[in-house]
Design a protein around this motif. Structure first.
Motif, PDB file in Angstrom:
ATOM      1  N   PHE A  64      -7.068  -1.419 -21.155  1.00 51.92           N
ATOM      2  CA  PHE A  64      -6.726  -2.842 -21.019  1.00 51.92           C
ATOM      3  C   PHE A  64      -5.862  -2.960 -19.754  1.00 51.92           C
ATOM      4  N   PRO A  65      -6.489  -3.079 -18.583  1.00 54.69           N
ATOM      5  CA  PRO A  65      -5.738  -3.041 -17.325  1.00 54.69           C
ATOM      6  C   PRO A  65      -4.693  -4.145 -17.222  1.00 54.69           C
ATOM      7  N   MET A  66      -3.601  -3.804 -16.536  1.00 54.08           N
ATOM      8  CA  MET A  66      -2.579  -4.803 -16.220  1.00 54.08           C
ATOM      9  C   MET A  66      -2.720  -5.191 -14.752  1.00 54.08           C
ATOM     10  N   ILE A  67      -2.171  -6.345 -14.401  1.00 55.95           N
ATOM     11  CA  ILE A  67      -2.170  -6.814 -13.019  1.00 55.95           C
ATOM     12  C   ILE A  67      -0.714  -6.913 -12.580  1.00 55.95           C
ATOM     13  N   LYS A  68      -0.409  -6.343 -11.411  1.00 51.42           N
ATOM     14  CA  LYS A  68       0.994  -6.308 -10.995  1.00 51.42           C
ATOM     15  C   LYS A  68       1.102  -6.185  -9.479  1.00 51.42           C
ATOM     16  N   LYS A  91      -0.396   4.346  -2.169  1.00 52.93           N
ATOM     17  CA  LYS A  91      -1.332   3.955  -3.233  1.00 52.93           C
ATOM     18  C   LYS A  91      -1.704   5.180  -4.072  1.00 52.93           C
ATOM     19  N   ARG A  92      -0.707   5.692  -4.817  1.00 51.98           N
ATOM     20  CA  ARG A  92      -0.921   6.899  -5.622  1.00 51.98           C
ATOM     21  C   ARG A  92      -1.425   6.568  -7.029  1.00 51.98           C
ATOM     22  N   GLU A  93      -1.060   5.409  -7.535  1.00 54.46           N
ATOM     23  CA  GLU A  93      -1.446   5.034  -8.896  1.00 54.46           C
ATOM     24  C   GLU A  93      -2.927   4.661  -8.933  1.00 54.46           C
ATOM     25  N   LYS A  94      -3.618   5.122  -9.982  1.00 58.93           N
ATOM     26  CA  LYS A  94      -5.041   4.826 -10.098  1.00 58.93           C
ATOM     27  C   LYS A  94      -5.256   3.350 -10.394  1.00 58.93           C
ATOM     28  N   GLY A  95      -6.286   2.793  -9.759  1.00 64.33           N
ATOM     29  CA  GLY A  95      -6.602   1.391  -9.981  1.00 64.33           C
ATOM     30  C   GLY A  95      -7.218   0.785  -8.739  1.00 64.33           C
ATOM     31  N   SER A  96      -7.391  -0.528  -8.771  1.00 65.50           N
ATOM     32  CA  SER A  96      -7.979  -1.255  -7.641  1.00 65.50           C
ATOM     33  C   SER A  96      -6.885  -2.049  -6.944  1.00 65.50           C
ATOM     34  N   TYR A  97      -6.806  -1.885  -5.603  1.00 71.72           N
ATOM     35  CA  TYR A  97      -5.769  -2.535  -4.811  1.00 71.72           C
ATOM     36  C   TYR A  97      -6.372  -3.691  -4.012  1.00 71.72           C
ATOM     37  N   TYR A  98      -5.618  -4.790  -3.944  1.00 70.50           N
ATOM     38  CA  TYR A  98      -6.050  -5.960  -3.188  1.00 70.50           C
ATOM     39  C   TYR A  98      -4.882  -6.402  -2.306  1.00 70.50           C
ATOM     40  N   GLY A  99      -5.130  -6.467  -1.017  1.00 71.59           N
ATOM     41  CA  GLY A  99      -4.078  -6.841  -0.093  1.00 71.59           C
ATOM     42  C   GLY A  99      -4.463  -6.417   1.314  1.00 71.59           C
ATOM     43  N   PRO A 100      -3.510  -6.442   2.230  1.00 72.31           N
ATOM     44  CA  PRO A 100      -2.081  -6.694   1.975  1.00 72.31           C
ATOM     45  C   PRO A 100      -1.750  -8.183   1.936  1.00 72.31           C
ATOM     46  N   PHE A 101      -0.630  -8.493   1.263  1.00 73.88           N
ATOM     47  CA  PHE A 101      -0.068  -9.825   1.285  1.00 73.88           C
ATOM     48  C   PHE A 101       1.108  -9.820   2.254  1.00 73.88           C
ATOM     49  N   ALA A 102       1.390 -10.968   2.848  1.00 73.27           N
ATOM     50  CA  ALA A 102       2.397 -11.029   3.901  1.00 73.27           C
ATOM     51  C   ALA A 102       3.810 -10.776   3.386  1.00 73.27           C
ATOM     52  N   SER A 103       4.076 -11.102   2.125  1.00 76.74           N
ATOM     53  CA  SER A 103       5.437 -10.964   1.605  1.00 76.74           C
ATOM     54  C   SER A 103       5.391 -10.837   0.091  1.00 76.74           C
ATOM     55  N   ALA A 104       6.534 -10.427  -0.471  1.00 76.98           N
ATOM     56  CA  ALA A 104       6.639 -10.347  -1.924  1.00 76.98           C
ATOM     57  C   ALA A 104       6.479 -11.736  -2.546  1.00 76.98           C
ATOM     58  N   GLY A 105       6.999 -12.766  -1.843  1.00 76.78           N
ATOM     59  CA  GLY A 105       6.862 -14.128  -2.349  1.00 76.78           C
ATOM     60  C   GLY A 105       5.409 -14.554  -2.436  1.00 76.78           C
ATOM     61  N   ALA A 106       4.605 -14.167  -1.427  1.00 76.97           N
ATOM     62  CA  ALA A 106       3.178 -14.520  -1.448  1.00 76.97           C
ATOM     63  C   ALA A 106       2.475 -13.848  -2.615  1.00 76.97           C
ATOM     64  N   VAL A 107       2.818 -12.595  -2.889  1.00 79.39           N
ATOM     65  CA  VAL A 107       2.225 -11.886  -4.032  1.00 79.39           C
ATOM     66  C   VAL A 107       2.650 -12.546  -5.337  1.00 79.39           C
ATOM     67  N   ASN A 108       3.944 -12.821  -5.465  1.00 77.96           N
ATOM     68  CA  ASN A 108       4.443 -13.395  -6.723  1.00 77.96           C
ATOM     69  C   ASN A 108       3.805 -14.745  -7.023  1.00 77.96           C
ATOM     70  N   ARG A 109       3.630 -15.557  -5.979  1.00 76.96           N
ATOM     71  CA  ARG A 109       2.978 -16.862  -6.197  1.00 76.96           C
ATOM     72  C   ARG A 109       1.531 -16.668  -6.637  1.00 76.96           C
ATOM     73  N   SER A 110       0.834 -15.744  -5.978  1.00 81.18           N
ATOM     74  CA  SER A 110      -0.563 -15.487  -6.347  1.00 81.18           C
ATOM     75  C   SER A 110      -0.661 -14.930  -7.766  1.00 81.18           C
ATOM     76  N   LEU A 111       0.230 -14.017  -8.120  1.00 80.73           N
ATOM     77  CA  LEU A 111       0.210 -13.445  -9.467  1.00 80.73           C
ATOM     78  C   LEU A 111       0.471 -14.510 -10.524  1.00 80.73           C
ATOM     79  N   ALA A 112       1.425 -15.407 -10.246  1.00 81.43           N
ATOM     80  CA  ALA A 112       1.739 -16.461 -11.215  1.00 81.43           C
ATOM     81  C   ALA A 112       0.517 -17.343 -11.461  1.00 81.43           C
ATOM     82  N   GLN A 113      -0.204 -17.687 -10.397  1.00 77.58           N
ATOM     83  CA  GLN A 113      -1.393 -18.519 -10.557  1.00 77.58           C
ATOM     84  C   GLN A 113      -2.530 -17.736 -11.216  1.00 77.58           C
ATOM     85  N   LEU A 114      -2.677 -16.460 -10.843  1.00 77.32           N
ATOM     86  CA  LEU A 114      -3.727 -15.641 -11.453  1.00 77.32           C
ATOM     87  C   LEU A 114      -3.491 -15.458 -12.949  1.00 77.32           C
ATOM     88  N   GLN A 115      -2.217 -15.371 -13.356  1.00 76.72           N
ATOM     89  CA  GLN A 115      -1.907 -15.275 -14.784  1.00 76.72           C
ATOM     90  C   GLN A 115      -2.421 -16.510 -15.525  1.00 76.72           C
TER      91      GLN A 115
END
Length: 622
Positions: free
Chosen positions: A122-126, A132-156
């Motif tokens: 049951f994959p998590m999104i974070k 990139k040592r952790e197994k999984g699928s990576y999407y990016g880069p994002f310009a800032s932590a704020g840009a990621v957090n906003r995208s994650l909030a909407q994706l949730q």
């Protein structure tokens, strides 16, 4: 006639360089120019070392910057490479390491955050930053932590994937708040089947890959089906997910039709300063932009600056398939080959003149111009403040590097020291340092002792690494959070280390500990204060508050880490997975410490050797 003991006149720069030509051939490689103190002035690459170096041997025909560099050159170093591409990569790597005075230098080279969809039933999104040592699928880069957090909030809101840790996921017995507010489907307690959850994960990954239209059509069809079946609650939930997805796309602003994966890189040069704007386009979506201010000279050209930026920027980052540039660079074919080799697939460079790509560049250039104008205005203001600071505290001149120190702890526990740095361009965050207080003899809460330890460690390192003070790492002013006692303690340390020529000011809360009534303490001088509306006072307050913020944040991170620590962390060979397995099996670290050898061997993933190591570890401790 020359006297025997009289020194021969030292050769000038171009004569020194000319002497090296006899030993060079036409091989590709990298050269370094050094001054009389063996400091690296410049690092360059060459397709033909002899031809390139011979251009410096001429006494005339150089720009002012290059002429100054040549005049200061006392020695040179050379390293040949198999290809010019290798020389390019080595050149940019050495520039980042050595920071030569006459090279274009990218000063801000932090990693960028990504979104990670983990490899799990049951994959998590974070959010993820770093290797990139952790197994999984990576999407990016994002310009800032704020840009990621906003995208994650909407994706949730759209895909309702879990964002809790694996340990929390495995320990849940009932849905959490995220489920109640429709941000998660609660796979931890079986509210959704594995197949249905996997379908949601697949939709999220397709969306992050740029297939948003396909996902919206799928959700719209499901909403219509739910409405026809009179499942109005489900239809409303699907409607909300479609609305959230639309909001994500609207917030992204630029969503180019003809560009799927590219970095838009635009440069603006003005009065010897530069700003590079980078927009990250992935999956046809804008994932934010960042501005950079490389160090340049007054007589550099756009082609040189942009090529140096690309080489250093992508030295530690994977390039996208396409780079869309505002200016041509000096060696486009070479750079394209180097980046293609790094990525393992073709990378293209383009300088568009018309169409949508040219419009993207125009937008990035406008951002670069405006950002540089703001930066130059801020720098001018900062220069006035530094000059005012020098006048207020009787300094010999405006400080180029201010170091501010603060401590943070709770009754002496998890004590940390913090150092922030400021200069002509504001806060220098890549120079911030944290110190885990190590003094075993310290009384809990001994602020004087903590400050002594921090300053001792800081200046011992400076004396070891830069004893001649030539690398720009020595401060011109120390600001200490504290009064006369703190200043006296620090002054004693500085005397013991033979460093007494650095001005130091203690910033103490004044009457009633009010903000604005600060008192300033200096060694051997009377206590002083500044007018309550003095811009220099506000500047010092900002510096102190930034140090306090950094110290508090560092302390909280250390405390949070220690709260989650167990004796199992100290056992060699016990990583996160085995630690979870042991805690799940026994219930607590204390129960693990009391377990016999046979019980330890019964835990999934614990070998006989590890069981013996665990048993011996806890018995030795006892």
């Amino acid at each position: 006639m020359t006297e025997p003991d009289q020194e021969m006149p030292q050769k000038s720069g171009h004569e020194v360089i000319r002497d090296y030509l006899r030993t060079l051939d036409a091989s590709p490689g990298v050269y370094r120019m050094l001054d009389a103190q063996a400091r690296v002035l410049y690092v360059g690459k060459a397709r033909n070392l002899r031809a390139r170096v011979s251009s410096y041997a001429r006494p005339t025909g150089h720009t002012g910057r290059i002429a100054r560099m040549i005049s200061e050159t006392a020695t040179m170093m050379f390293l040949t490479t198999a290809t010019e591409t290798e020389a390019l990569l080595l050149e940019q790597n050495l520039i980042k390491q050595l920071k030569p005075r006459y090279n274009v230098l990218l000063r801000d080279d932090k990693s960028f955050p990504n979104i990670l969809v983990t490899s799990h039933d049951f994959p998590m999104i974070k959010k993820h930053r770093g290797a990139k040592r952790e197994k999984g699928s990576y999407y990016g880069p994002f310009a800032s932590a704020g840009a990621v957090n906003r995208s994650l909030a909407q994706l949730q809101r759209v895909f309702q994937l879990r964002n809790c840790s694996d340990a929390m996921f495995e320990s849940r017995t009932r849905p959490c708040l995220q489920y109640q507010i429709k941000r998660c489907t609660a796979p931890c307690v079986g509210q959704i089947s594995k197949d249905d959850y996997r379908a949601q994960v697949g939709d999220a990954q397709r969306y992050l890959s740029g297939k948003s239209t396909e996902i919206q059509e799928k959700l719209a069809a499901q909403m219509a089906e739910a409405s026809e079946a009179m499942e109005f609650e489900r239809a409303a939930a699907l409607r909300d997910r479609i609305k959230a997805m639309t909001q994500v796309q609207t917030a992204q602003g630029i969503n180019p039709r003809s560009v799927d994966e590219a970095d838009i890189v635009a440069l603006h040069l003005e009065k010897g300063q530069a700003c590079v704007q980078v927009f990250f386009i992935r999956g046809g979506q804008n994932w934010g932009n960042r501005d950079f201010y490389p160090r340049v000279g007054v007589d550099v050209e756009e082609a040189e600056v942009l090529e140096a930026f690309l080489g250093q920027f992508y030295d530690s980052k994977d390039p996208p398939r396409h780079l869309i540039l505002s200016h041509e660079i000096e060696n486009p074919d070479l750079m394209q080959q180097a980046l293609s080799d790094k990525l393992g697939r073709k990378v293209t460079l383009a300088v568009p003149l018309r169409g949508e790509k040219a419009e993207l560049i125009d937008g990035a250039l406008r951002n670069a111009r405006e950002s540089l104008a703001r930066k130059m205005a801020e720098t001018a203001t900062q220069s006035k403040l530094l000059k005012g600071l020098a006048e207020a505290f009787d300094l010999p001149g405006p400080p180029k590097r201010i170091e501010v120190y603060d401590n943070s702890h709770i009754q002496g526990t998890n004590a940390v020291g913090a150092m922030i740095v400021a200069g002509a361009e504001g806060f220098m965050k890549n120079h911030y340092r944290k110190f885990n207080i190590q003094g075993e003899g310290l009384t809990p809460g001994d602020d004087f002792g903590m400050m002594k330890e921090v300053l001792s460690r800081r200046f011992k390192r400076l004396l070891k690494e830069d004893p001649d003070r030539t690398q720009g790492t020595w401060p011109d002013l120390l600001l200490i959070d504290g009064g006369a006692g703190q200043v006296s303690a620090v002054a004693q340390i500085m005397r013991e280390m033979g460093v007494e020529d650095i001005p130091m000011v203690g910033v103490a809360k004044g009457v009633d500990r009010d903000h604005g009534k600060e008192e300033f303490h200096r060694t051997g001088k009377r206590v002083m204060a500044l007018r309550h509306n003095d811009p220099v006072l506000y500047f010092v307050q900002r510096l102190r508050d930034e140090a306090h913020r950094f110290a508090i944040g560092t302390h909280r991170a250390k405390r949070a880490k220690s709260m989650g620590a167990t004796p199992l962390d100290e056992v060699p060979g016990v990583g996160a997975a085995r630690k979870r397995a042991l805690l799940a099996h026994f219930g607590s670290a204390k129960a693990v410490s009391r377990a016999n050898l046979a019980d330890l061997r019964a835990v999934d993933g614990v070998s006989d050797a590890l069981a013996q190591r665990l048993y011996d570890f806890f018995h030795d401790r006892g």
